[in-house]
Design a protein around this motif. Sequence first.
Motif, PDB file in Angstrom:
ATOM      1  N   MET A 203      17.325  -4.721   8.399  1.00 43.90           N
ATOM      2  CA  MET A 203      16.810  -6.266   8.212  1.00 43.90           C
ATOM      3  C   MET A 203      15.271  -6.087   8.219  1.00 43.90           C
ATOM      4  O   MET A 203      14.827  -5.665   9.045  1.00 43.90           O
ATOM      5  N   ILE A 204      14.628  -6.674   7.524  1.00 40.09           N
ATOM      6  CA  ILE A 204      13.220  -6.670   7.309  1.00 40.09           C
ATOM      7  C   ILE A 204      12.876  -8.250   7.668  1.00 40.09           C
ATOM      8  O   ILE A 204      12.985  -9.114   6.817  1.00 40.09           O
ATOM      9  N   VAL A 205      11.926  -8.383   8.591  1.00 41.88           N
ATOM     10  CA  VAL A 205      11.513  -9.789   9.035  1.00 41.88           C
ATOM     11  C   VAL A 205      10.074  -9.721   8.855  1.00 41.88           C
ATOM     12  O   VAL A 205       9.362  -9.083   9.595  1.00 41.88           O
ATOM     13  N   GLY A 206       9.520 -10.749   8.151  1.00 43.76           N
ATOM     14  CA  GLY A 206       7.853 -10.973   8.128  1.00 43.76           C
ATOM     15  C   GLY A 206       7.517 -12.006   8.774  1.00 43.76           C
ATOM     16  O   GLY A 206       8.074 -13.078   8.929  1.00 43.76           O
TER      17      GLY A 206
ATOM     18  N   HIS B 134       7.264  -2.357  -2.281  1.00 44.66           N
ATOM     19  CA  HIS B 134       7.920  -1.433  -2.888  1.00 44.66           C
ATOM     20  C   HIS B 134       8.107  -0.075  -1.945  1.00 44.66           C
ATOM     21  O   HIS B 134       9.008   0.852  -2.303  1.00 44.66           O
ATOM     22  N   GLU B 135       7.290  -0.154  -1.128  1.00 48.99           N
ATOM     23  CA  GLU B 135       7.606   1.082   0.227  1.00 48.99           C
ATOM     24  C   GLU B 135       8.338   0.521   1.279  1.00 48.99           C
ATOM     25  O   GLU B 135       8.810   1.479   1.784  1.00 48.99           O
ATOM     26  N   LEU B 136       8.659  -0.532   1.507  1.00 48.35           N
ATOM     27  CA  LEU B 136       9.138  -0.968   2.552  1.00 48.35           C
ATOM     28  C   LEU B 136      10.888  -0.579   2.620  1.00 48.35           C
ATOM     29  O   LEU B 136      11.542  -0.328   3.718  1.00 48.35           O
TER      30      LEU B 136
ATOM     31  N   ILE C 186       6.679 -11.417   1.642  1.00 50.78           N
ATOM     32  CA  ILE C 186       7.610 -12.366   1.169  1.00 50.78           C
ATOM     33  C   ILE C 186       8.770 -11.561   0.423  1.00 50.78           C
ATOM     34  O   ILE C 186       9.953 -11.451   0.668  1.00 50.78           O
ATOM     35  N   LEU C 187       8.277 -11.032  -0.702  1.00 52.04           N
ATOM     36  CA  LEU C 187       9.180 -10.161  -1.486  1.00 52.04           C
ATOM     37  C   LEU C 187       9.886  -9.148  -0.739  1.00 52.04           C
ATOM     38  O   LEU C 187      10.927  -8.628  -0.985  1.00 52.04           O
ATOM     39  N   ALA C 188       9.186  -8.392   0.416  1.00 53.01           N
ATOM     40  CA  ALA C 188       9.652  -7.305   1.097  1.00 53.01           C
ATOM     41  C   ALA C 188      10.863  -7.845   2.093  1.00 53.01           C
ATOM     42  O   ALA C 188      11.578  -6.960   2.461  1.00 53.01           O
ATOM     43  N   SER C 189      10.906  -9.178   2.379  1.00 53.11           N
ATOM     44  CA  SER C 189      11.447  -9.452   3.687  1.00 53.11           C
ATOM     45  C   SER C 189      12.930 -10.260   3.318  1.00 53.11           C
ATOM     46  O   SER C 189      13.117 -10.540   2.291  1.00 53.11           O
TER      47      SER C 189
END
Length: 217
Positions: A6-9, A76-78, A104-107
């Motif tokens: 899970m990625i949280v920004g 792209h790296e996340l 936002i795109l990564a999260s």
Amino acid sequence: MGLRQMIVGLLNQKGGVGKTTLATHIAGEWASSGKSVTVIDADPQGSAVDWARTHAHGGLSHLFNVVSITRNDMHHELPAVAAVNDHVLIDGPPRVTGLARSTILASDMILIPLQPSSYDIWAIAEIVKLIKEAQTFKPALHAAFVINRCIAGTIIARDVRDALMTGPVVALRTIISQRVAYAESVATGQLVREIDSRAVVTHEISALAAEVLEHAG
């Protein structure tokens, strides 16, 4: 919860709302429960990296990684970072930039810290707009406000939280108070749980970390 990768920004175009403090402390809570966590410092000021350096110099136990990535194509790296962690937190930039859009795109979820004031409420419009735009092609994206730096004993935070409940992004139940322990945390590179694991401030952060997982799930 069974949540993986899970990625949280954390984002707000207004500076000084406590993004770094919340990112590092949520990371500390998740790591203390046995999760592998990385904080991405996507703020060109590098506050999270500075905090981690102070933490390491203090000889404190290593709980989570802090990595600086301030490129506009960060999203792209996340996935590679997320693949080797249970959770990733992004301490985003204090302005609406390409890097904020990349956050936002990564999260999977965006937290918007704000203080209980009219100035902070006025400042959130552009971030909310970006999130709504992103949700049109990323409908699973969650978002929530975190009311931070509230003066203990006042009711204004509850009033602000109730007011936010009618908008497209709601506020989490947990309210984080303005306390001296956070200033001490910045100065010493310690988490509040490392300063006093039984303090009210530690319980607030623990409740917030749990609620973020609940909201995302």
